[in-house]
Scaffold this motif. Structure first.
Motif, PDB file in Angstrom:
ATOM      1  N   ALA A 139       0.848  -1.200   0.000  1.00  0.00           N
ATOM      2  CA  ALA A 139       0.000   0.000   0.000  1.00  0.00           C
ATOM      3  C   ALA A 139       0.885   1.252   0.000  1.00  0.00           C
ATOM      4  CB  ALA A 139      -0.908   0.003   1.226  1.00  0.00           C
ATOM      5  N   PRO A 140       0.710   2.175  -0.943  1.00  0.00           N
ATOM      6  CA  PRO A 140       1.544   3.384  -1.017  1.00  0.00           C
ATOM      7  C   PRO A 140       1.166   4.367   0.098  1.00  0.00           C
ATOM      8  CG  PRO A 140      -0.168   3.474  -2.679  1.00  0.00           C
ATOM      9  CD  PRO A 140      -0.263   2.115  -2.034  1.00  0.00           C
ATOM     10  N   GLU A 141       2.114   5.172   0.557  1.00  0.00           N
ATOM     11  CA  GLU A 141       1.857   6.173   1.592  1.00  0.00           C
ATOM     12  C   GLU A 141       1.024   7.309   1.011  1.00  0.00           C
ATOM     13  OE1 GLU A 141       4.372   8.831   4.839  1.00  0.00           O
ATOM     14  OE2 GLU A 141       5.384   7.527   3.397  1.00  0.00           O
ATOM     15  N   THR A 142       0.053   7.877   1.824  1.00  0.00           N
ATOM     16  CA  THR A 142      -0.843   8.944   1.367  1.00  0.00           C
ATOM     17  C   THR A 142      -0.033  10.206   1.074  1.00  0.00           C
ATOM     18  OG1 THR A 142      -2.610   8.050   2.741  1.00  0.00           O
ATOM     19  CG2 THR A 142      -2.848  10.325   1.964  1.00  0.00           C
ATOM     20  N   GLN A 143      -0.354  10.848  -0.065  1.00  0.00           N
ATOM     21  CA  GLN A 143       0.349  12.064  -0.489  1.00  0.00           C
ATOM     22  C   GLN A 143      -0.696  13.150  -0.788  1.00  0.00           C
ATOM     23  OE1 GLN A 143       2.619  11.877  -4.219  1.00  0.00           O
ATOM     24  NE2 GLN A 143       4.423  12.557  -3.066  1.00  0.00           N
ATOM     25  N   VAL A 144      -0.509  14.359  -0.180  1.00  0.00           N
ATOM     26  CA  VAL A 144      -1.469  15.454  -0.324  1.00  0.00           C
ATOM     27  C   VAL A 144      -0.975  16.424  -1.390  1.00  0.00           C
ATOM     28  CG1 VAL A 144      -2.653  17.333   0.852  1.00  0.00           C
ATOM     29  CG2 VAL A 144      -2.108  15.233   2.094  1.00  0.00           C
ATOM     30  N   THR A 145      -1.869  16.791  -2.278  1.00  0.00           N
ATOM     31  CA  THR A 145      -1.535  17.772  -3.310  1.00  0.00           C
ATOM     32  C   THR A 145      -1.733  19.179  -2.744  1.00  0.00           C
ATOM     33  OG1 THR A 145      -2.233  16.264  -5.067  1.00  0.00           O
ATOM     34  CG2 THR A 145      -2.071  18.620  -5.615  1.00  0.00           C
ATOM     35  N   VAL A 146      -0.704  20.026  -2.832  1.00  0.00           N
ATOM     36  CA  VAL A 146      -0.751  21.390  -2.305  1.00  0.00           C
ATOM     37  C   VAL A 146      -0.268  22.355  -3.384  1.00  0.00           C
ATOM     38  CG1 VAL A 146      -0.386  20.653   0.066  1.00  0.00           C
ATOM     39  CG2 VAL A 146       1.592  21.217  -1.368  1.00  0.00           C
ATOM     40  N   GLN A 147      -0.541  23.632  -3.112  1.00  0.00           N
ATOM     41  CA  GLN A 147       0.005  24.694  -3.959  1.00  0.00           C
ATOM     42  C   GLN A 147       1.057  25.440  -3.160  1.00  0.00           C
ATOM     43  OE1 GLN A 147      -3.790  26.616  -4.826  1.00  0.00           O
ATOM     44  NE2 GLN A 147      -3.531  26.079  -6.973  1.00  0.00           N
ATOM     45  N   ALA A 148       2.137  25.812  -3.797  1.00  0.00           N
ATOM     46  CA  ALA A 148       3.244  26.461  -3.099  1.00  0.00           C
ATOM     47  C   ALA A 148       3.946  27.436  -4.025  1.00  0.00           C
ATOM     48  CB  ALA A 148       4.223  25.418  -2.582  1.00  0.00           C
ATOM     49  N   GLU A 149       4.632  28.399  -3.415  1.00  0.00           N
ATOM     50  CA  GLU A 149       5.398  29.374  -4.196  1.00  0.00           C
ATOM     51  C   GLU A 149       6.515  29.939  -3.323  1.00  0.00           C
ATOM     52  OE1 GLU A 149       3.165  33.539  -3.983  1.00  0.00           O
ATOM     53  OE2 GLU A 149       1.911  31.960  -4.904  1.00  0.00           O
ATOM     54  N   HIS A 150       7.508  30.502  -3.978  1.00  0.00           N
ATOM     55  CA  HIS A 150       8.632  31.104  -3.263  1.00  0.00           C
ATOM     56  C   HIS A 150       8.256  32.516  -2.793  1.00  0.00           C
ATOM     57  CE1 HIS A 150      11.520  27.946  -4.225  1.00  0.00           C
ATOM     58  NE2 HIS A 150      11.069  27.957  -5.482  1.00  0.00           N
ATOM     59  N   PRO A 151       8.717  32.946  -1.626  1.00  0.00           N
ATOM     60  CA  PRO A 151       8.528  34.343  -1.225  1.00  0.00           C
ATOM     61  C   PRO A 151       9.168  35.264  -2.253  1.00  0.00           C
ATOM     62  CG  PRO A 151       9.269  33.029   0.638  1.00  0.00           C
ATOM     63  CD  PRO A 151       9.409  32.156  -0.578  1.00  0.00           C
ATOM     64  N   GLU A 152       8.569  36.429  -2.430  1.00  0.00           N
ATOM     65  CA  GLU A 152       9.102  37.369  -3.417  1.00  0.00           C
ATOM     66  C   GLU A 152       9.418  38.704  -2.762  1.00  0.00           C
ATOM     67  OE1 GLU A 152       4.823  39.049  -5.096  1.00  0.00           O
ATOM     68  OE2 GLU A 152       6.151  37.920  -6.426  1.00  0.00           O
ATOM     69  N   LEU A 160      10.080  26.992  -0.409  1.00  0.00           N
ATOM     70  CA  LEU A 160       8.842  26.813  -1.171  1.00  0.00           C
ATOM     71  C   LEU A 160       7.692  26.752  -0.162  1.00  0.00           C
ATOM     72  CD1 LEU A 160       7.870  26.473  -4.081  1.00  0.00           C
ATOM     73  CD2 LEU A 160       8.032  23.991  -3.776  1.00  0.00           C
ATOM     74  N   VAL A 161       7.038  27.890   0.013  1.00  0.00           N
ATOM     75  CA  VAL A 161       6.005  28.027   1.042  1.00  0.00           C
ATOM     76  C   VAL A 161       4.671  27.529   0.491  1.00  0.00           C
ATOM     77  CG1 VAL A 161       4.766  29.648   2.530  1.00  0.00           C
ATOM     78  CG2 VAL A 161       7.205  29.982   2.066  1.00  0.00           C
ATOM     79  N   ILE A 162       4.017  26.642   1.272  1.00  0.00           N
ATOM     80  CA  ILE A 162       2.708  26.113   0.868  1.00  0.00           C
ATOM     81  C   ILE A 162       1.664  27.204   1.090  1.00  0.00           C
ATOM     82  CG2 ILE A 162       0.954  24.381   1.341  1.00  0.00           C
ATOM     83  CD1 ILE A 162       3.175  22.495   2.218  1.00  0.00           C
ATOM     84  N   THR A 163       0.969  27.591   0.019  1.00  0.00           N
ATOM     85  CA  THR A 163      -0.026  28.662   0.096  1.00  0.00           C
ATOM     86  C   THR A 163      -1.442  28.134   0.125  1.00  0.00           C
ATOM     87  OG1 THR A 163      -0.036  28.848  -2.324  1.00  0.00           O
ATOM     88  CG2 THR A 163       1.514  30.246  -1.119  1.00  0.00           C
ATOM     89  N   SER A 164      -1.658  26.897  -0.270  1.00  0.00           N
ATOM     90  CA  SER A 164      -3.004  26.312  -0.262  1.00  0.00           C
ATOM     91  C   SER A 164      -2.884  24.829   0.029  1.00  0.00           C
ATOM     92  CB  SER A 164      -3.701  26.533  -1.608  1.00  0.00           C
ATOM     93  OG  SER A 164      -4.975  25.934  -1.620  1.00  0.00           O
ATOM     94  N   GLY A 165      -3.704  24.329   0.930  1.00  0.00           N
ATOM     95  CA  GLY A 165      -3.672  22.921   1.290  1.00  0.00           C
ATOM     96  C   GLY A 165      -2.877  22.627   2.528  1.00  0.00           C
ATOM     97  N   ALA A 166      -2.393  23.654   3.231  1.00  0.00           N
ATOM     98  CA  ALA A 166      -1.565  23.420   4.407  1.00  0.00           C
ATOM     99  C   ALA A 166      -2.383  23.163   5.670  1.00  0.00           C
ATOM    100  CB  ALA A 166      -0.646  24.623   4.637  1.00  0.00           C
ATOM    101  N   TYR A 167      -3.664  23.472   5.643  1.00  0.00           N
ATOM    102  CA  TYR A 167      -4.482  23.292   6.841  1.00  0.00           C
ATOM    103  C   TYR A 167      -4.602  21.809   7.198  1.00  0.00           C
ATOM    104  CZ  TYR A 167      -5.814  28.070   5.823  1.00  0.00           C
ATOM    105  OH  TYR A 167      -5.790  29.402   5.568  1.00  0.00           O
ATOM    106  N   GLY A 168      -4.336  21.490   8.430  1.00  0.00           N
ATOM    107  CA  GLY A 168      -4.472  20.121   8.889  1.00  0.00           C
ATOM    108  C   GLY A 168      -3.279  19.240   8.596  1.00  0.00           C
ATOM    109  N   LEU A 169      -2.271  19.753   7.901  1.00  0.00           N
ATOM    110  CA  LEU A 169      -1.085  18.943   7.603  1.00  0.00           C
ATOM    111  C   LEU A 169      -0.215  18.791   8.846  1.00  0.00           C
ATOM    112  CD1 LEU A 169       0.208  20.142   4.103  1.00  0.00           C
ATOM    113  CD2 LEU A 169      -0.888  17.969   4.678  1.00  0.00           C
ATOM    114  N   ASP A 170       0.298  17.582   9.039  1.00  0.00           N
ATOM    115  CA  ASP A 170       1.255  17.347  10.108  1.00  0.00           C
ATOM    116  C   ASP A 170       2.659  17.603   9.610  1.00  0.00           C
ATOM    117  OD1 ASP A 170      -0.726  16.583  11.906  1.00  0.00           O
ATOM    118  OD2 ASP A 170      -0.708  14.503  11.154  1.00  0.00           O
ATOM    119  N   ASP A 171       3.528  17.948  10.538  1.00  0.00           N
ATOM    120  CA  ASP A 171       4.931  18.133  10.172  1.00  0.00           C
ATOM    121  C   ASP A 171       5.489  16.796   9.702  1.00  0.00           C
ATOM    122  OD1 ASP A 171       7.659  18.702  10.004  1.00  0.00           O
ATOM    123  OD2 ASP A 171       7.543  20.120  11.668  1.00  0.00           O
TER     124      ASP A 171
END
Length: 434
Positions: free
Chosen positions: A36-49, A398-409
């Protein structure tokens, strides 16, 4: 003994058969678990500018006119006629209404007559009477002086004749008595002239001037009463209130008309002292007005030098152009004032900031190992969509801008377009906290 061995043999055989059946099942389950593969969450991220960011101070405000005049008459009288209605545009000095003033006009006419009579009396006193009195006094002095000189010469000649024995002593006594009378007449005329020049002349002029001034004051007072019956606008603007109709009595001191200058409006608001200290005159601002799709540009024109004693806040005025007349006085609005600016700030979207229950701020960073890592951050200026980061992340992160809620370290993440399934947990979390 043989019977016991047979039973043990049968029991052993049965356990071996059960083990043979269970072992493949256990091995199959273990294989499935490892596969069984480990669960992977799709997020959006971008570099600070790097870029410019400005602080925006938001507050509620109310629109007020640039200038306002509640015009109240100084006399109580019925309204004869109104020349404007509500909504009429007026100019400074324009006649707006007249009050009944027949009695006032008659009184002014009477006082005008008294004033004209006083002017004539003053002219007579200054140009005829006083000069004539002075001229007569000077003539009397001249006549008495001539008479005195004549009597002096007579006495002188008679003294000589008396010494020669040509005349009697009685003739000399008569001449000397006439000289004394002439001297007294001359002294009286000279004293009268001096008094007339030094006292009477000035007193006569002051008396005439006082009567003229008194008459002039009464006339001007009566004329002012007539002028009070004419109601004029002190400012350019629009008539916003006219509570009475023609024929009704206007009371002295009670507003008869209200005129407002709405060509420019003021958004008046109260700001906390700590925020007001970051502002300065002519700062740019935007005003959100109900019914308008876009905010209206404004500028700070007043920052009160004193705190409001009731709320301990600072009153701030924003000036808004309203030549079109589209904005209405009294409208509640929301203002956003541009405060401090950092032209070279490291900034990220506000949506990337996570707030813990203790108020601390952090972001999730997508690492090179494919996992999300939490990094505490310190924040600076914040505008509508971005926030300045003064510490905690670098421009290479690479800062996660969307999808970071509820993510564990350490959770596995994949940077890409967000899916509906990925967004549902985030929507359930809400509020930007974890």
């Amino acid at each position: 003994m043989k019977s016991m061995n047979a039973n043990q043999f049968m029991l052993t055989r049965r356990w071996l058969l059960l083990g043979a059946v269970a072992l493949p099942l256990v091995l199959l389950a273990a294989c499935k678990k490892e596969a069984a593969p480990e669960t992977q969450v799709t997020v959006q991220a971008e570099h600070p500018e790097r870029g410019s960011i400005s602080e925006h101070i938001a507050a509620d405000a109310v629109l007020a006119p640039l200038a306002q005049a509640a015009i109240a008459p100084k006399i109580s009288a019925p309204v004869r006629k109104f020349y404007v209605q509500r909504g009429s545009r007026v100019k400074e000095g324009q006649l707006l209404a007249t009050l009944e003033n027949s009695d006032l006009a008659a009184a002014a006419l009477d006082n005008k007559g008294s004033y004209m009579a006083a002017e004539a009396a003053y002219a007579t006193a200054t140009k005829a009477q006083v000069p004539e009195d002075t001229l007569k006094a000077e003539s009397d002095v001249a006549q008495t002086k001539a008479n005195l000189d004549l009597n002096l010469s007579i006495v002188k000649s008679r003294k000589q004749l008396f010494a020669e024995g040509a005349i009697a002593g009685r003739d000399l006594d008569t001449a000397q008595a006439a000289l004394v009378a002439a001297q007294a007449a001359y002294d009286a005329a000279a004293k009268h002239l001096e008094s007339l020049r030094s006292v009477s002349h000035d007193a006569a002029l002051k008396s005439a001037q006082g009567q003229l001034t008194s008459a002039e004051g009464k006339f001007k007072g009566a004329a002012a009463q007539v002028n009070y019956s004419e109601i004029r606008s002190p400012i350019d603007g629009v008539v916003t209130d006219r509570p009475l109709f023609a024929g009704e009595t206007a009371a002295a001191g009670a507003p008869l008309l209200t005129v407002m200058d709405t060509s420019t409006l003021l958004a008046k608001t109260h700001i906390a002292q700590s925020l007001a200290q970051r502002m300065k005159l002519d700062d740019e601002a935007e005003v959100e007005i109900p019914g308008l799709a876009r905010p209206v540009a404004a500028r700070v024109t007043l920052i009160s030098p004193a705190l409001d004693p009731g709320s301990t806040t600072v009153e701030v005025w924003l000036k808004i152009d309203n030549k079109s007349g589209a904005l209405k006085v009294g409208t509640p609005v929301k203002v956003s004032i541009t405060g401090r600016t950092d032209a070279n700030a490291l900034k990220i979207p506000s949506a990337a900031i996570l707030t813990a229950q203790d108020g601390s701020k952090s972001v999730m960073v997508a690492g090179a190992d494919g996992a999300a890592h939490r990094k505490p951050v310190t924040l600076g200026l914040q505008d509508a969509g971005d926030v300045e980061v003064t510490g905690g992340v670098a421009q290479t992160d690479l800062v996660i801008t969307s999808g970071a809620y509820g993510l564990d370290d350490g959770a596995k993440v994949k940077v890409g377009a967000a899916t509906d399934d990925d967004q549902k947990p985030a929507e359930g979390k809400g509020g930007g906290t974890d």
